[in-house]
Design a protein around this motif. Structure first.
Motif, PDB file in Angstrom:
ATOM      1  N   PRO A 136      -1.005 -29.065  65.503  1.00 41.92           N
ATOM      2  CA  PRO A 136      -2.024 -28.039  65.249  1.00 41.92           C
ATOM      3  C   PRO A 136      -3.167 -28.597  64.406  1.00 41.92           C
ATOM      4  O   PRO A 136      -4.333 -28.237  64.615  1.00 41.92           O
ATOM      5  CB  PRO A 136      -1.259 -26.952  64.475  1.00 41.92           C
ATOM      6  CG  PRO A 136       0.184 -27.206  64.739  1.00 41.92           C
ATOM      7  CD  PRO A 136       0.332 -28.666  65.033  1.00 41.92           C
ATOM      8  N   GLU A 137      -2.872 -29.527  63.490  1.00 43.88           N
ATOM      9  CA  GLU A 137      -3.921 -30.120  62.645  1.00 43.88           C
ATOM     10  C   GLU A 137      -4.891 -30.938  63.500  1.00 43.88           C
ATOM     11  O   GLU A 137      -6.105 -30.878  63.323  1.00 43.88           O
ATOM     12  CB  GLU A 137      -3.312 -31.034  61.569  1.00 43.88           C
ATOM     13  CG  GLU A 137      -2.402 -30.321  60.576  1.00 43.88           C
ATOM     14  CD  GLU A 137      -1.033 -29.976  61.155  1.00 43.88           C
ATOM     15  OE1 GLU A 137      -0.569 -30.705  62.047  1.00 43.88           O
ATOM     16  OE2 GLU A 137      -0.455 -28.959  60.738  1.00 43.88           O
ATOM     17  N   GLY A 138      -4.337 -31.704  64.442  1.00 38.82           N
ATOM     18  CA  GLY A 138      -5.175 -32.517  65.322  1.00 38.82           C
ATOM     19  C   GLY A 138      -6.078 -31.647  66.176  1.00 38.82           C
ATOM     20  O   GLY A 138      -7.256 -31.976  66.408  1.00 38.82           O
ATOM     21  N   PHE A 139      -5.559 -30.494  66.611  1.00 36.95           N
ATOM     22  CA  PHE A 139      -6.349 -29.570  67.445  1.00 36.95           C
ATOM     23  C   PHE A 139      -7.464 -28.932  66.618  1.00 36.95           C
ATOM     24  O   PHE A 139      -8.603 -28.811  67.078  1.00 36.95           O
ATOM     25  CB  PHE A 139      -5.433 -28.507  68.058  1.00 36.95           C
ATOM     26  CG  PHE A 139      -6.123 -27.604  69.046  1.00 36.95           C
ATOM     27  CD1 PHE A 139      -6.626 -28.104  70.242  1.00 36.95           C
ATOM     28  CD2 PHE A 139      -6.248 -26.241  68.803  1.00 36.95           C
ATOM     29  CE1 PHE A 139      -7.258 -27.272  71.168  1.00 36.95           C
ATOM     30  CE2 PHE A 139      -6.862 -25.395  69.723  1.00 36.95           C
ATOM     31  CZ  PHE A 139      -7.373 -25.919  70.908  1.00 36.95           C
ATOM     32  N   ALA A 140      -7.136 -28.558  65.373  1.00 36.40           N
ATOM     33  CA  ALA A 140      -8.151 -27.946  64.504  1.00 36.40           C
ATOM     34  C   ALA A 140      -9.269 -28.950  64.218  1.00 36.40           C
ATOM     35  O   ALA A 140     -10.452 -28.590  64.161  1.00 36.40           O
ATOM     36  CB  ALA A 140      -7.503 -27.482  63.195  1.00 36.40           C
ATOM     37  N   PHE A 158       4.060 -31.056  67.403  1.00 35.89           N
ATOM     38  CA  PHE A 158       4.819 -31.384  66.196  1.00 35.89           C
ATOM     39  C   PHE A 158       4.512 -30.341  65.126  1.00 35.89           C
ATOM     40  O   PHE A 158       3.352 -29.971  64.920  1.00 35.89           O
ATOM     41  CB  PHE A 158       4.473 -32.790  65.705  1.00 35.89           C
ATOM     42  CG  PHE A 158       5.005 -33.857  66.626  1.00 35.89           C
ATOM     43  CD1 PHE A 158       6.362 -34.169  66.627  1.00 35.89           C
ATOM     44  CD2 PHE A 158       4.175 -34.514  67.515  1.00 35.89           C
ATOM     45  CE1 PHE A 158       6.867 -35.126  67.495  1.00 35.89           C
ATOM     46  CE2 PHE A 158       4.674 -35.479  68.386  1.00 35.89           C
ATOM     47  CZ  PHE A 158       6.033 -35.790  68.371  1.00 35.89           C
ATOM     48  N   GLY A 159       5.553 -29.852  64.503  1.00 35.08           N
ATOM     49  CA  GLY A 159       5.385 -28.844  63.458  1.00 35.08           C
ATOM     50  C   GLY A 159       5.453 -27.426  63.992  1.00 35.08           C
ATOM     51  O   GLY A 159       5.433 -26.478  63.205  1.00 35.08           O
ATOM     52  N   GLU A 160       5.523 -27.254  65.327  1.00 32.22           N
ATOM     53  CA  GLU A 160       5.602 -25.913  65.907  1.00 32.22           C
ATOM     54  C   GLU A 160       7.046 -25.605  66.335  1.00 32.22           C
ATOM     55  O   GLU A 160       7.820 -26.520  66.666  1.00 32.22           O
ATOM     56  CB  GLU A 160       4.677 -25.804  67.120  1.00 32.22           C
ATOM     57  CG  GLU A 160       3.209 -25.894  66.737  1.00 32.22           C
ATOM     58  CD  GLU A 160       2.266 -25.675  67.917  1.00 32.22           C
ATOM     59  OE1 GLU A 160       1.187 -25.118  67.689  1.00 32.22           O
ATOM     60  OE2 GLU A 160       2.613 -26.062  69.062  1.00 32.22           O
ATOM     61  N   ALA A 161       7.338 -24.307  66.373  1.00 32.05           N
ATOM     62  CA  ALA A 161       8.686 -23.891  66.779  1.00 32.05           C
ATOM     63  C   ALA A 161       8.817 -23.910  68.300  1.00 32.05           C
ATOM     64  O   ALA A 161       7.836 -23.660  69.015  1.00 32.05           O
ATOM     65  CB  ALA A 161       8.957 -22.484  66.264  1.00 32.05           C
ATOM     66  N   HIS A 195      14.417 -33.487  67.660  1.00 28.77           N
ATOM     67  CA  HIS A 195      15.317 -32.333  67.535  1.00 28.77           C
ATOM     68  C   HIS A 195      14.505 -31.049  67.622  1.00 28.77           C
ATOM     69  O   HIS A 195      13.327 -31.072  67.310  1.00 28.77           O
ATOM     70  CB  HIS A 195      16.055 -32.424  66.186  1.00 28.77           C
ATOM     71  CG  HIS A 195      17.036 -33.544  66.184  1.00 28.77           C
ATOM     72  ND1 HIS A 195      18.351 -33.396  66.559  1.00 28.77           N
ATOM     73  CD2 HIS A 195      16.869 -34.864  65.925  1.00 28.77           C
ATOM     74  CE1 HIS A 195      18.968 -34.572  66.493  1.00 28.77           C
ATOM     75  NE2 HIS A 195      18.091 -35.483  66.113  1.00 28.77           N
ATOM     76  N   PRO A 196      15.104 -29.946  68.070  1.00 27.78           N
ATOM     77  CA  PRO A 196      16.535 -29.753  68.306  1.00 27.78           C
ATOM     78  C   PRO A 196      17.053 -30.256  69.661  1.00 27.78           C
ATOM     79  O   PRO A 196      18.256 -30.296  69.847  1.00 27.78           O
ATOM     80  CB  PRO A 196      16.722 -28.230  68.202  1.00 27.78           C
ATOM     81  CG  PRO A 196      15.397 -27.669  68.586  1.00 27.78           C
ATOM     82  CD  PRO A 196      14.364 -28.654  68.117  1.00 27.78           C
ATOM     83  N   ALA A 197      16.171 -30.675  70.576  1.00 28.23           N
ATOM     84  CA  ALA A 197      16.674 -31.091  71.900  1.00 28.23           C
ATOM     85  C   ALA A 197      17.768 -32.150  71.782  1.00 28.23           C
ATOM     86  O   ALA A 197      18.804 -32.083  72.454  1.00 28.23           O
ATOM     87  CB  ALA A 197      15.507 -31.632  72.733  1.00 28.23           C
ATOM     88  N   ALA A 198      17.545 -33.107  70.876  1.00 23.03           N
ATOM     89  CA  ALA A 198      18.480 -34.230  70.761  1.00 23.03           C
ATOM     90  C   ALA A 198      19.858 -33.805  70.251  1.00 23.03           C
ATOM     91  O   ALA A 198      20.837 -34.547  70.406  1.00 23.03           O
ATOM     92  CB  ALA A 198      17.884 -35.280  69.830  1.00 23.03           C
ATOM     93  N   GLU A 232      12.425 -24.999  79.831  1.00 20.42           N
ATOM     94  CA  GLU A 232      11.406 -25.964  79.388  1.00 20.42           C
ATOM     95  C   GLU A 232      11.267 -25.866  77.869  1.00 20.42           C
ATOM     96  O   GLU A 232      10.543 -25.019  77.355  1.00 20.42           O
ATOM     97  CB  GLU A 232      10.067 -25.666  80.079  1.00 20.42           C
ATOM     98  CG  GLU A 232      10.111 -25.880  81.580  1.00 20.42           C
ATOM     99  CD  GLU A 232       8.760 -25.607  82.256  1.00 20.42           C
ATOM    100  OE1 GLU A 232       8.213 -24.504  82.065  1.00 20.42           O
ATOM    101  OE2 GLU A 232       8.274 -26.495  82.978  1.00 20.42           O
ATOM    102  N   LEU A 233      11.987 -26.747  77.181  1.00 17.13           N
ATOM    103  CA  LEU A 233      12.030 -26.658  75.715  1.00 17.13           C
ATOM    104  C   LEU A 233      10.665 -26.872  75.074  1.00 17.13           C
ATOM    105  O   LEU A 233      10.373 -26.294  74.025  1.00 17.13           O
ATOM    106  CB  LEU A 233      12.986 -27.719  75.159  1.00 17.13           C
ATOM    107  CG  LEU A 233      14.462 -27.554  75.492  1.00 17.13           C
ATOM    108  CD1 LEU A 233      15.229 -28.761  74.968  1.00 17.13           C
ATOM    109  CD2 LEU A 233      15.027 -26.269  74.883  1.00 17.13           C
ATOM    110  N   HIS A 234       9.857 -27.735  75.678  1.00 15.85           N
ATOM    111  CA  HIS A 234       8.573 -28.094  75.062  1.00 15.85           C
ATOM    112  C   HIS A 234       7.376 -27.517  75.809  1.00 15.85           C
ATOM    113  O   HIS A 234       6.264 -27.982  75.650  1.00 15.85           O
ATOM    114  CB  HIS A 234       8.462 -29.621  74.943  1.00 15.85           C
ATOM    115  CG  HIS A 234       9.466 -30.210  74.001  1.00 15.85           C
ATOM    116  ND1 HIS A 234       9.834 -31.535  73.993  1.00 15.85           N
ATOM    117  CD2 HIS A 234      10.209 -29.630  73.018  1.00 15.85           C
ATOM    118  CE1 HIS A 234      10.738 -31.740  73.047  1.00 15.85           C
ATOM    119  NE2 HIS A 234      10.987 -30.599  72.454  1.00 15.85           N
ATOM    120  N   GLY A 235       7.628 -26.482  76.615  1.00 18.57           N
ATOM    121  CA  GLY A 235       6.538 -25.800  77.289  1.00 18.57           C
ATOM    122  C   GLY A 235       6.163 -26.454  78.605  1.00 18.57           C
ATOM    123  O   GLY A 235       6.962 -27.178  79.209  1.00 18.57           O
TER     124      GLY A 235
END
Ligand code: OAD
Length: 250
Positions: free
Chosen positions: A57-61, A169-172, A201-204, A121-124
């Motif tokens: 989210p920081e990179g996007f902002a 990274f950092g998102e649920a 994680h949590p996938a791993a 799809e765990l990561h969208g």
């Protein structure tokens, strides 16, 4: 690469005997569709790009245009490619018997393109674009109308921008999806893991949760990982070769 027949036959028997099967895939299953993985040295995305800049989210902002264009490039890469024999084999496994839950960390949609259903799809997904504020899906007509903007504004909120519906990274993770995946891992008799480094994680954790509940573990990966080291069977080779070999008569 030669396949170790004894190992393959044992793993195939275990897969055939299992009533409930969970499958967890990662970027390696799309490597043979020419989609780069994340952590492979030299060729991996994170060897060439900074995940903080492009997947947070920081990179996007900081630079929404940079992030938008990087995902556009990834979408185009996927659009110009196809599922491979590994995706096909997993779709066949799911079609040929009940009780197979397919869980993926990949956002490329190749499992569905190959014919898999109800993929978790765990990561969208790269195929969906959402509002950065409300997370409501933005439809393709709107995106086409605002194609000059990088990224397009959101129709759902005055401060919103279009962003890919992927987990940064950092998102649920999406709660319903990870809950269903945890449930499948805890209830399966066997978990088939393919093409993941097991670093995220949590996938791993899913293969370890499955094992702790008594499931057998098969891992398909040319490299050794924490998952392959605890697996009952580590099929050390590329998934487009090993998955069809494992599944064709399971
Ligand atoms: P990684 O790039 O971390 O790991 C890919 C794995 O695939 C490695 O262990 C490789 O050895 C293996 N591999 C490479 N070629 C293969 C082949 N032909 N057949 C089978 N395996 C092969 O990718 P993931 O584990 O999927 O997250 O990474 C997990 C998450 O980290 C991704 O979903 C992504 C990334 O940051 C987000 O974008 C949220």
């Amino acid at each position: 690469m030669t396949l170790d027949r004894t190992l393959l036959n044992e793993a195939r028997d275990a897969l055939r005997a299992a009533d409930r099967v969970a499958v967890l895939t990662g970027a390696g299953v799309s490597a043979e569709s020419n989609i780069p993985t994340f952590r492979d040295a030299q060729t991996g995305m994170w060897a060439r790009f900074d995940p903080r800049q492009l997947a947070s989210p920081e990179g996007f902002a900081e630079a929404p245009d940079r992030v938008w264009n990087w995902y556009r490039w990834r979408r185009e890469l996927v659009a110009s490619s196809r599922p491979n024999a590994g995706h096909d084999a997993l779709a066949t496994l799911q079609r040929s018997r009940p009780g197979v839950t397919l869980i993926t960390q990949n956002v490329d949609g190749f499992h569905q393109q190959a014919g898999a259903r109800d993929v978790l799809e765990l990561h969208g997904s790269l195929q969906r674009t959402v509002c950065s504020v409300t997370r409501r899906v933005i439809d393709q007509d709107w995106l086409d109308e605002h194609a000059d903007a990088e990224p397009p504004p959101s129709p759902h909120h005055p401060d919103g921008l279009a962003r890919p519906d992927v987990v940064w990274f950092g998102e649920a993770l999406p709660a319903a999806v990870i809950d269903a995946a945890l449930d499948a891992a805890a209830r399966c008799d066997l978990i088939l893991v393919a093409g993941t480094s097991g670093e995220v994680h949590p996938a791993a954790s899913l293969p370890f949760i499955a094992r702790d509940h008594g499931a057998r573990v098969i891992d398909v990966n040319p490299e050794a990982t924490a998952i392959s080291r605890m697996a009952d069977w580590h099929l050390a080779g590329p998934s487009a070769r090993w998955l069809p070999a494992l599944i064709c008569s399971a």
